[in-house]
Structures are given as structure tokens and as C-alpha cells.
Design an enzyme around this catalytic site. Sequence first.
Site, PDB file in Angstrom:
ATOM      1  N   LEU A 107      -2.265 -12.314  -0.339  1.00  0.00           N
ATOM      2  CA  LEU A 107      -1.573 -12.897  -2.042  1.00  0.00           C
ATOM      3  C   LEU A 107      -0.228 -12.595  -2.167  1.00  0.00           C
ATOM      4  O   LEU A 107       0.241 -11.687  -1.729  1.00  0.00           O
ATOM      5  CB  LEU A 107      -2.385 -11.605  -3.341  1.00  0.00           C
ATOM      6  CG  LEU A 107      -1.639 -12.438  -4.327  1.00  0.00           C
ATOM      7  CD1 LEU A 107      -2.605 -12.219  -5.553  1.00  0.00           C
ATOM      8  CD2 LEU A 107      -0.992 -10.872  -5.213  1.00  0.00           C
ATOM      9  N   ILE A 108      -0.006 -14.014  -2.329  1.00  0.00           N
ATOM     10  CA  ILE A 108       1.971 -13.648  -2.610  1.00  0.00           C
ATOM     11  C   ILE A 108       2.257 -13.442  -3.704  1.00  0.00           C
ATOM     12  O   ILE A 108       1.819 -14.637  -4.363  1.00  0.00           O
ATOM     13  CB  ILE A 108       2.319 -14.902  -1.331  1.00  0.00           C
ATOM     14  CG1 ILE A 108       1.560 -14.503  -0.173  1.00  0.00           C
ATOM     15  CG2 ILE A 108       3.624 -14.318  -1.193  1.00  0.00           C
ATOM     16  CD1 ILE A 108       1.628 -15.551   0.446  1.00  0.00           C
ATOM     17  N   GLY A 155       5.530 -13.722  -6.533  1.00  0.00           N
ATOM     18  CA  GLY A 155       6.735 -15.081  -6.477  1.00  0.00           C
ATOM     19  C   GLY A 155       6.860 -15.828  -5.411  1.00  0.00           C
ATOM     20  O   GLY A 155       8.373 -16.331  -4.868  1.00  0.00           O
ATOM     21  N   CYS A 156       6.326 -16.978  -5.566  1.00  0.00           N
ATOM     22  CA  CYS A 156       6.024 -18.381  -4.990  1.00  0.00           C
ATOM     23  C   CYS A 156       6.273 -19.783  -5.336  1.00  0.00           C
ATOM     24  O   CYS A 156       6.207 -21.026  -4.745  1.00  0.00           O
ATOM     25  CB  CYS A 156       4.328 -18.798  -4.223  1.00  0.00           C
ATOM     26  SG  CYS A 156       3.411 -16.996  -3.789  1.00  0.00           S
ATOM     27  N   SER A 157       7.396 -19.802  -6.757  1.00  0.00           N
ATOM     28  CA  SER A 157       7.785 -20.757  -6.631  1.00  0.00           C
ATOM     29  C   SER A 157       8.902 -21.541  -5.925  1.00  0.00           C
ATOM     30  O   SER A 157       8.736 -22.481  -5.992  1.00  0.00           O
ATOM     31  CB  SER A 157       8.211 -21.172  -8.374  1.00  0.00           C
ATOM     32  OG  SER A 157       9.802 -19.850  -8.127  1.00  0.00           O
ATOM     33  N   GLY A 189      12.128 -20.527  -2.520  1.00  0.00           N
ATOM     34  CA  GLY A 189      12.292 -19.527  -1.962  1.00  0.00           C
ATOM     35  C   GLY A 189      11.695 -19.592  -0.373  1.00  0.00           C
ATOM     36  O   GLY A 189      11.068 -19.220   0.136  1.00  0.00           O
ATOM     37  N   ILE A 190      11.767 -17.647  -0.446  1.00  0.00           N
ATOM     38  CA  ILE A 190      11.034 -16.529   0.433  1.00  0.00           C
ATOM     39  C   ILE A 190       9.868 -16.494   0.456  1.00  0.00           C
ATOM     40  O   ILE A 190       8.516 -17.255   1.256  1.00  0.00           O
ATOM     41  CB  ILE A 190      11.980 -15.394   1.209  1.00  0.00           C
ATOM     42  CG1 ILE A 190      12.669 -15.410   1.437  1.00  0.00           C
ATOM     43  CG2 ILE A 190      10.559 -14.504   1.477  1.00  0.00           C
ATOM     44  CD1 ILE A 190      13.595 -13.866   0.761  1.00  0.00           C
ATOM     45  N   SER A 201      15.287  -5.810   1.507  1.00  0.00           N
ATOM     46  CA  SER A 201      16.680  -6.235   0.914  1.00  0.00           C
ATOM     47  C   SER A 201      18.326  -4.571   1.851  1.00  0.00           C
ATOM     48  O   SER A 201      17.192  -4.459   2.353  1.00  0.00           O
ATOM     49  CB  SER A 201      17.268  -6.563   0.162  1.00  0.00           C
ATOM     50  OG  SER A 201      18.547  -6.773   0.165  1.00  0.00           O
ATOM     51  N   TYR A 228      20.848  -4.089  -8.623  1.00  0.00           N
ATOM     52  CA  TYR A 228      20.161  -5.468  -8.000  1.00  0.00           C
ATOM     53  C   TYR A 228      20.020  -4.052  -5.911  1.00  0.00           C
ATOM     54  O   TYR A 228      18.539  -3.917  -5.776  1.00  0.00           O
ATOM     55  CB  TYR A 228      20.533  -5.905  -6.733  1.00  0.00           C
ATOM     56  CG  TYR A 228      20.300  -7.283  -6.577  1.00  0.00           C
ATOM     57  CD1 TYR A 228      18.699  -7.268  -6.603  1.00  0.00           C
ATOM     58  CD2 TYR A 228      20.325  -6.692  -4.699  1.00  0.00           C
ATOM     59  CE1 TYR A 228      17.750  -8.176  -5.359  1.00  0.00           C
ATOM     60  CE2 TYR A 228      19.657  -7.767  -3.002  1.00  0.00           C
ATOM     61  CZ  TYR A 228      17.869  -8.255  -3.808  1.00  0.00           C
ATOM     62  OH  TYR A 228      17.214  -9.063  -3.067  1.00  0.00           O
TER      63      TYR A 228
END
Length: 284
Positions: free
Chosen positions: A5-6, A8-10, A12-13, A137, A150
Site C-alpha cells: 500500500l502506497i 500519495g500516488c496521484s 511524482g514519487i 527528506s 516543512y
Amino acid sequence: MKTVLITGCSKGIGLETALAFGRAGYKVFATMRNPEKAPALARRATEESLDIVIRKMDVDSDDSVKRCAAAILEEQGFVDVLVNNAGIERHGSVEEMPIADFEAIMNTNYLGVLRCTKAFLPQMREHRKGCIINVASVSGHIANSPLGGYAASKHALEAISEALAQEVKPFNIKVAIVEPGIINTKMAQDIAVDGASIYPNSKRQAALFSAALKTPTPPSMVADKILEVTESDSWTLRYPVGPDAVPFIEWRGSMTDEQWVDWNAVSDEEWYASVERDFGMKLR
């Protein structure tokens, strides 16, 4: 077949990570806040005949995470890998950035990871196996303006991941932190100049990101590292990713706290000259 399960898949990363796992033969549950607004992953999964199932999940919401996790676990029974990738960025000086922006960053980047981890960890613990990858990050090691908010969220994510790794290793659950540098994503492209700010740091960081993106590092590099870490037998905790990640971390580590503060507090002229001297980057 292993499952992942991932979040934030819309784009980019997250999008590239879903594709990487799908190509590696995993059944992928790719989650995002608004699937109807992000058709790219579904289209590419269909084109490549990948076993990628897109589910709606908002990591900011307790109810949304619980509903999505419950439905997947009822259907699948077990999720082998959790990739906590969803994240947002807001930038501005501490004085000028609204409290609402600080709250939003922490809710997604820190509490969102905790919500998802709490939803899937019990079944991993019961089965005595699993892997949790948290996408942090370089900012989890480096705090500078105007990315203070951030950086605070990523410092928090680093700390809780380190504690979690200690707790779950006896249950044969691996925790790893992936730490991208400046990656060619919309988030990095949006580090813009705030001309109205009374602080000069916004202009400086915008120039730094713009220069780095002239030789862009694709998000697929991070996706490949996440897959590599998942399939490795290594229990290494931290994985910097990208050509600038280790140099940035080592650069910060070469200074005392006071030197770092002083360096970021110098005049524009001194700051630009030092970046050109130390990194060969002409930012002006």
C-alpha cells in the site's frame, strides 16, 4: 503475490513508486485523496497491464484511513509493505507563515504517517513480518528558511521512524527512512520567490532549487530505491537518495549549529558567493 500500500500516488514519487512495484509483480494498492482528479496512474497501469488498484484515502483524516485500511485488509487479509509517501510543502518565514499552514504540514507529513502505520501495523505484528518505508527528506536533517515548517515535519518523521524501528524489529518488521534530495516534482518546482517577504531566504532557496532542477533528478530514482530497500535483506535505517542528498547532509554536518545559523544569516552577497565557491552553483 506480495502486496503493498502506497500513499500519495496521484503524481511524482508516489505515482512512480506504484508503477515500480507493479512492474516488480506486486499487487499494489495506490491511494490518493482525489482519484477522480488524477487519472494518470490508472491510465499507465492499464497500458502496462499492472495489478494496481486505486483507492481513495485522505491521510489527514482518521476516518478515511480507517475505512480504507479496513476494506483492504478484509479483501486482501494482509499487506506486506506500507510506503508512507504522502506529503505536502508550505514555505515561508516563521513570522509570516500562517499557523494553519504549519498545522497542515504536520497533519499530512507526520500525523498522516502515524495514522497509516497504526492502521496496518497490528496485522504485521500478528504475522511477525512486514516492511514500513517512510519517505522523509534531506530536510529531515537540515533546517533552513523558508522551509522551517516543512523541515520540522520531516525532523519529526525521522524521530518517530527511529523509535518505531526499535519497537517493531523484534516482530521481524523492517522500518526504513528514504531521504530524497531535490527531486524533479511539482513540490520542488513550486519553491517560489515571495517578493513581499521581509526576509531574503525565500529568494535564495528558490534560486537554489531552480539551479538544481536544471539537471533534474527524476522521481523514478526514489521509487527504484524504495523498491530496492523493500526487497533487500538489509536493516539499514536511512537511505539518502539523489546526487545532492549526501553532499547536503555532509555539508550541514561539517558545520556547528552556530556556524549554520551564521551562514544562513549573512547578506545576499556573501550567501551567493559561498554557494558558488562551495558548490560551483551560480545562482544570481
